[in-house]
Design a protein around this motif. Structure first.
Motif, PDB file in Angstrom:
ATOM      1  N   ILE A 255       0.835  -1.206   0.000  1.00 31.77           N
ATOM      2  CA  ILE A 255       0.000   0.000   0.000  1.00 31.77           C
ATOM      3  C   ILE A 255       0.868   1.253   0.000  1.00 31.77           C
ATOM      4  O   ILE A 255       0.599   2.217  -0.724  1.00 31.77           O
ATOM      5  N   GLU A 256       1.927   1.247   0.817  1.00 29.10           N
ATOM      6  CA  GLU A 256       2.824   2.401   0.857  1.00 29.10           C
ATOM      7  C   GLU A 256       3.558   2.596  -0.466  1.00 29.10           C
ATOM      8  O   GLU A 256       3.920   3.711  -0.825  1.00 29.10           O
ATOM      9  N   ALA A 257       3.757   1.510  -1.205  1.00 28.22           N
ATOM     10  CA  ALA A 257       4.426   1.607  -2.499  1.00 28.22           C
ATOM     11  C   ALA A 257       3.530   2.244  -3.549  1.00 28.22           C
ATOM     12  O   ALA A 257       4.012   2.675  -4.604  1.00 28.22           O
ATOM     13  N   GLY A 258       2.231   2.307  -3.269  1.00 28.70           N
ATOM     14  CA  GLY A 258       1.318   2.949  -4.210  1.00 28.70           C
ATOM     15  C   GLY A 258       0.308   2.020  -4.853  1.00 28.70           C
ATOM     16  O   GLY A 258      -0.417   2.429  -5.765  1.00 28.70           O
ATOM     17  N   ALA A 259       0.246   0.766  -4.407  1.00 29.39           N
ATOM     18  CA  ALA A 259      -0.735  -0.163  -4.965  1.00 29.39           C
ATOM     19  C   ALA A 259      -2.153   0.324  -4.654  1.00 29.39           C
ATOM     20  O   ALA A 259      -2.416   0.859  -3.586  1.00 29.39           O
ATOM     21  N   SER A 260      -3.052   0.126  -5.607  1.00 30.15           N
ATOM     22  CA  SER A 260      -4.438   0.565  -5.438  1.00 30.15           C
ATOM     23  C   SER A 260      -5.310  -0.496  -4.786  1.00 30.15           C
ATOM     24  O   SER A 260      -6.454  -0.221  -4.421  1.00 30.15           O
ATOM     25  N   GLY A 261      -4.783  -1.704  -4.668  1.00 26.99           N
ATOM     26  CA  GLY A 261      -5.573  -2.760  -4.064  1.00 26.99           C
ATOM     27  C   GLY A 261      -4.716  -3.951  -3.700  1.00 26.99           C
ATOM     28  O   GLY A 261      -3.561  -4.064  -4.131  1.00 26.99           O
ATOM     29  N   TYR A 262      -5.282  -4.849  -2.902  1.00 25.92           N
ATOM     30  CA  TYR A 262      -4.556  -6.016  -2.425  1.00 25.92           C
ATOM     31  C   TYR A 262      -5.564  -7.146  -2.280  1.00 25.92           C
ATOM     32  O   TYR A 262      -6.404  -7.134  -1.386  1.00 25.92           O
ATOM     33  N   LEU A 263      -5.490  -8.110  -3.187  1.00 25.89           N
ATOM     34  CA  LEU A 263      -6.386  -9.260  -3.152  1.00 25.89           C
ATOM     35  C   LEU A 263      -5.570 -10.547  -3.036  1.00 25.89           C
ATOM     36  O   LEU A 263      -4.401 -10.578  -3.410  1.00 25.89           O
ATOM     37  N   LEU A 264      -6.207 -11.591  -2.532  1.00 27.62           N
ATOM     38  CA  LEU A 264      -5.557 -12.883  -2.403  1.00 27.62           C
ATOM     39  C   LEU A 264      -5.943 -13.780  -3.576  1.00 27.62           C
ATOM     40  O   LEU A 264      -7.073 -13.742  -4.056  1.00 27.62           O
ATOM     41  N   LYS A 265      -4.988 -14.600  -4.019  1.00 28.88           N
ATOM     42  CA  LYS A 265      -5.251 -15.481  -5.158  1.00 28.88           C
ATOM     43  C   LYS A 265      -6.367 -16.476  -4.862  1.00 28.88           C
ATOM     44  O   LYS A 265      -7.021 -16.969  -5.787  1.00 28.88           O
ATOM     45  N   ALA A 266      -6.573 -16.767  -3.588  1.00 27.81           N
ATOM     46  CA  ALA A 266      -7.623 -17.712  -3.211  1.00 27.81           C
ATOM     47  C   ALA A 266      -9.014 -17.079  -3.239  1.00 27.81           C
ATOM     48  O   ALA A 266     -10.012 -17.765  -3.007  1.00 27.81           O
ATOM     49  N   ALA A 267      -9.096 -15.794  -3.537  1.00 27.15           N
ATOM     50  CA  ALA A 267     -10.393 -15.106  -3.554  1.00 27.15           C
ATOM     51  C   ALA A 267     -11.269 -15.663  -4.674  1.00 27.15           C
ATOM     52  O   ALA A 267     -10.764 -16.136  -5.702  1.00 27.15           O
ATOM     53  N   PRO A 268     -12.591 -15.603  -4.519  1.00 25.29           N
ATOM     54  CA  PRO A 268     -13.492 -16.042  -5.594  1.00 25.29           C
ATOM     55  C   PRO A 268     -13.254 -15.230  -6.871  1.00 25.29           C
ATOM     56  O   PRO A 268     -12.842 -14.070  -6.809  1.00 25.29           O
ATOM     57  N   GLN A 269     -13.521 -15.847  -7.994  1.00 24.29           N
ATOM     58  CA  GLN A 269     -13.333 -15.176  -9.281  1.00 24.29           C
ATOM     59  C   GLN A 269     -14.087 -13.851  -9.342  1.00 24.29           C
ATOM     60  O   GLN A 269     -13.557 -12.848  -9.824  1.00 24.29           O
ATOM     61  N   ALA A 270     -15.307 -13.846  -8.834  1.00 26.70           N
ATOM     62  CA  ALA A 270     -16.116 -12.622  -8.878  1.00 26.70           C
ATOM     63  C   ALA A 270     -15.458 -11.490  -8.102  1.00 26.70           C
ATOM     64  O   ALA A 270     -15.533 -10.318  -8.498  1.00 26.70           O
ATOM     65  N   GLU A 271     -14.797 -11.826  -6.974  1.00 26.10           N
ATOM     66  CA  GLU A 271     -14.122 -10.803  -6.170  1.00 26.10           C
ATOM     67  C   GLU A 271     -12.923 -10.224  -6.911  1.00 26.10           C
ATOM     68  O   GLU A 271     -12.680  -9.012  -6.877  1.00 26.10           O
ATOM     69  N   ILE A 272     -12.176 -11.082  -7.597  1.00 27.12           N
ATOM     70  CA  ILE A 272     -11.014 -10.616  -8.358  1.00 27.12           C
ATOM     71  C   ILE A 272     -11.454  -9.727  -9.509  1.00 27.12           C
ATOM     72  O   ILE A 272     -10.894  -8.647  -9.742  1.00 27.12           O
ATOM     73  N   VAL A 273     -12.480 -10.159 -10.232  1.00 28.84           N
ATOM     74  CA  VAL A 273     -12.985  -9.374 -11.362  1.00 28.84           C
ATOM     75  C   VAL A 273     -13.506  -8.021 -10.882  1.00 28.84           C
ATOM     76  O   VAL A 273     -13.215  -6.974 -11.477  1.00 28.84           O
ATOM     77  N   ALA A 274     -14.276  -8.034  -9.794  1.00 25.23           N
ATOM     78  CA  ALA A 274     -14.807  -6.777  -9.259  1.00 25.23           C
ATOM     79  C   ALA A 274     -13.682  -5.874  -8.787  1.00 25.23           C
ATOM     80  O   ALA A 274     -13.735  -4.646  -8.966  1.00 25.23           O
ATOM     81  N   GLY A 275     -12.637  -6.465  -8.187  1.00 25.80           N
ATOM     82  CA  GLY A 275     -11.498  -5.668  -7.733  1.00 25.80           C
ATOM     83  C   GLY A 275     -10.783  -4.999  -8.881  1.00 25.80           C
ATOM     84  O   GLY A 275     -10.391  -3.819  -8.786  1.00 25.80           O
ATOM     85  N   ILE A 276     -10.609  -5.707  -9.980  1.00 28.36           N
ATOM     86  CA  ILE A 276      -9.954  -5.117 -11.150  1.00 28.36           C
ATOM     87  C   ILE A 276     -10.770  -3.948 -11.684  1.00 28.36           C
ATOM     88  O   ILE A 276     -10.226  -2.886 -12.009  1.00 28.36           O
ATOM     89  N   ARG A 277     -12.061  -4.144 -11.777  1.00 24.88           N
ATOM     90  CA  ARG A 277     -12.917  -3.062 -12.287  1.00 24.88           C
ATOM     91  C   ARG A 277     -12.873  -1.841 -11.360  1.00 24.88           C
ATOM     92  O   ARG A 277     -12.846  -0.699 -11.828  1.00 24.88           O
ATOM     93  N   SER A 278     -12.866  -2.081 -10.062  1.00 27.73           N
ATOM     94  CA  SER A 278     -12.799  -0.966  -9.106  1.00 27.73           C
ATOM     95  C   SER A 278     -11.495  -0.193  -9.251  1.00 27.73           C
ATOM     96  O   SER A 278     -11.487   1.043  -9.294  1.00 27.73           O
ATOM     97  N   VAL A 279     -10.386  -0.923  -9.319  1.00 30.33           N
ATOM     98  CA  VAL A 279      -9.080  -0.280  -9.446  1.00 30.33           C
ATOM     99  C   VAL A 279      -8.979   0.491 -10.763  1.00 30.33           C
ATOM    100  O   VAL A 279      -8.473   1.611 -10.804  1.00 30.33           O
TER     101      VAL A 279
END
Length: 210
Positions: free
Chosen positions: A97-121
């Motif tokens: 986060i301090e490096a400037g990342a806009s989000g932090y998700l885990l690979k084990a997250a559901p596909q829908a969560e990853i897709v939604a996270g990408i769209r949000s970012v």
């Protein structure tokens, strides 16, 4: 269309993500990188909107690559970086986060969560997995311990800040290389960081180094 670059040192993971995301409407995977250096180079060549960044990779790791991307090394405006990793330690989350990342998700997250996270970012918002959000809140609520570095620890950290290796520090200070490593481990523990770069950065922020 959201242009994506996937940075991960595991070919199977890259292929899986590319296949998953290519099937999503409005996504285009424009490049795949196996380490942080390659991610920066390919981002400059393909100009993605979002970089999916793993943390632990050879050469430049995910945090280092994120700093470089956010700083505009791959062009401006810089792509937004979404950390997608299996790691969720406090230090790793904060470093990303301090490096400037806009989000932090885990690979084990559901596909829908990853897709939604990408769209949000991509839309300029942030995306945090529930587990990571909880860890951040707990970390922010935790009182900051008083940081007291000894004179020798400060000597070592100053030399680290000027680019000296452990061997060079040992010669300069007239101590053993193993002693240098011991001092650095104590510095890391007191500052709550995991590497030299973040130790120097945090020490400067807190006024411990001129």
């Amino acid at each position: 269309m959201i242009r994506l670059l996937i940075a991960d040192d595991h070919p199977v993971v890259r292929a899986g993500l590319a296949g998953l995301l290519s099937d999503e409407p409005g996504f285009e995977v424009v490049a795949e990188a196996s380490d942080g250096d390659e991610a920066v180079r390919l981002a400059a060549a393909t100009r993605p909107d979002v970089v999916l960044m793993d943390l632990r990779m050879p050469n430049a790791d995910g945090v280092t690559a994120t700093v470089r991307l956010v700083a505009g090394e791959a062009g401006t405006p810089p792509p937004r970086v979404l950390i997608l990793t299996t790691y969720e330690s406090d230090d790793q989350i904060l470093a990303a986060i301090e490096a400037g990342a806009s989000g932090y998700l885990l690979k084990a997250a559901p596909q829908a969560e990853i897709v939604a996270g990408i769209r949000s970012v991509a839309a300029g918002q942030s995306a945090l997995s529930p587990q990571v959000a909880v860890r951040l809140v707990e970390r922010m609520r935790r009182p900051e311990p008083e940081t007291i570095l000894t004179a020798r620890e400060l000597d070592v950290l100053r030399l680290v800040a000027t680019g000296h290796s452990n061997k060079q520090i040992a010669v300069t200070l007239g101590i053993g290389e193993s002693t240098v490593k011991t001092h650095l481990l104590k510095v890391f523990d007191k500052l709550g960081v995991a590497d030299r770069t973040h130790a120097v950065t945090l020490a400067m922020e807190r006024g411990l180094l001129a």
